[in-house]
Design an enzyme around this catalytic site. Structure first.
Site, PDB file in Angstrom:
ATOM      1  N   PHE A 167       0.763  -1.094  -0.071  1.00 55.14           N
ATOM      2  CA  PHE A 167       0.074  -0.120  -0.011  1.00 55.14           C
ATOM      3  C   PHE A 167       0.650   1.241  -0.126  1.00 55.14           C
ATOM      4  O   PHE A 167       0.134   2.411  -0.291  1.00 55.14           O
ATOM      5  CB  PHE A 167      -1.002  -0.073   1.284  1.00 55.14           C
ATOM      6  CG  PHE A 167      -2.058  -1.144   1.264  1.00 55.14           C
ATOM      7  CD1 PHE A 167      -3.018  -1.266   0.412  1.00 55.14           C
ATOM      8  CD2 PHE A 167      -1.605  -2.397   2.101  1.00 55.14           C
ATOM      9  CE1 PHE A 167      -3.793  -1.992   0.229  1.00 55.14           C
ATOM     10  CE2 PHE A 167      -2.712  -3.104   2.275  1.00 55.14           C
ATOM     11  CZ  PHE A 167      -3.834  -3.178   1.181  1.00 55.14           C
ATOM     12  N   ASN A 220     -12.731  -2.938   7.083  1.00 49.47           N
ATOM     13  CA  ASN A 220     -13.936  -2.487   6.436  1.00 49.47           C
ATOM     14  C   ASN A 220     -15.025  -2.629   7.419  1.00 49.47           C
ATOM     15  O   ASN A 220     -14.822  -3.115   8.647  1.00 49.47           O
ATOM     16  CB  ASN A 220     -14.359  -3.516   5.239  1.00 49.47           C
ATOM     17  CG  ASN A 220     -14.691  -4.924   5.564  1.00 49.47           C
ATOM     18  OD1 ASN A 220     -15.083  -5.104   6.697  1.00 49.47           O
ATOM     19  ND2 ASN A 220     -14.390  -5.808   4.470  1.00 49.47           N
ATOM     20  N   CYS A 260     -13.261  -0.133  -0.068  1.00 52.00           N
ATOM     21  CA  CYS A 260     -13.655  -1.451  -0.399  1.00 52.00           C
ATOM     22  C   CYS A 260     -15.105  -1.087  -0.989  1.00 52.00           C
ATOM     23  O   CYS A 260     -15.931  -2.124  -1.497  1.00 52.00           O
ATOM     24  CB  CYS A 260     -14.028  -2.315   0.632  1.00 52.00           C
ATOM     25  SG  CYS A 260     -14.822  -1.841   1.934  1.00 52.00           S
TER      26      CYS A 260
END
Length: 161
Positions: A59, A97, A130
C-alpha cells in the site's frame, strides 16, 4: 515512548528524546504511513521507527518512509504488544472494512486492548476503498498526531507546541 537524555554533561535543561514505534499492518490505511511518519517527525524531540508487515508494503513505497523501517514477513504485532513495557503508553488505530468493524469479535478485541490500558484512537465513518460506507476508516493523520502529543504531555510533561 521513552525519554532519553542527549548528553549527561549537557546544560541543566537536557533535551528529551522520545521514541515512537509506528506499527503498520496489511490494511489500505497503510497508505497514510508516509504522511503519518512525516508529521510525527515534525514534533521536536521525537524519534520515530516503523515496523511493518510485508503485506502493508503493498500500500505504500518503503522509500517514502524517511526513518528506520523494520520489516517482518509474519504478523508481528502480537509479539511487540506482548513484550511491551506496560508502564509506557501504547496507542492503537483500528482500520478495517465496516463488516469487520461491526463483528462482535472486533469489539471484544478492542475492549481487551483498552483493558490493558492501551489508548484507542477510534476509527471514523466514511466511504471506504472497498465501497462500504460506515465506520472502519483509520483516524485522520492530524487526529493521530494530536493524540500522540496529548499522551506525551500526560505521561512525561512533554511541552506541546
Amino acid at each position: 515512548m521513552e525519554p532519553k537524555a542527549s548528553c549527561p554533561t549537557a546544560a541543566p535543561l537536557v533535551e528529551r528524546k522520545f521514541h515512537v514505534l509506528v506499527g503498520v499492518t496489511g490494511s489500505v490505511a497503510a497508505l497514510k504511513s508516509p504522511l503519518l511518519v512525516s508529521k510525527l517527525l515534525d514534533i521536536p524531540g521525537l524519534e520515530v521507527a516503523v515496523v511493518t508487515t510485508e503485506r502493508a508494503k503493498h500500500f505504500y513505497s518503503p522509500q517514502d518512509i524517511p526513518v528506520t523501517l523494520y520489516s517482518d514477513a509474519d504478523e508481528w504485532e502480537t509479539c511487540v504488544i506482548r513484550a511491551w513495557d506496560r508502564s509506557k503508553p501504547l496507542l492503537f488505530c483500528p482500520a478495517m472494512n465496516t463488516a469487520m468493524w461491526e463483528h462482535p469479535i472486533t469489539a471484544q478485541q478492542v475492549d481487551q486492548l483498552k483493558a490493558f490500558g492501551y489508548v484507542e484512537i477510534p476509527c471514523v465513518a466514511k466511504k471506504l476503498v472497498c465501497g462500504d460506507e460506515g465506520l472502519g476508516a483509520m483516524a485522520e493523520v492530524g487526529t493521530i498526531v494530536d493524540k500522540v502529543k496529548e499522551v506525551l504531555f500526560q505521561h512525561s510533561g512533554f511541552q506541546q507546541s
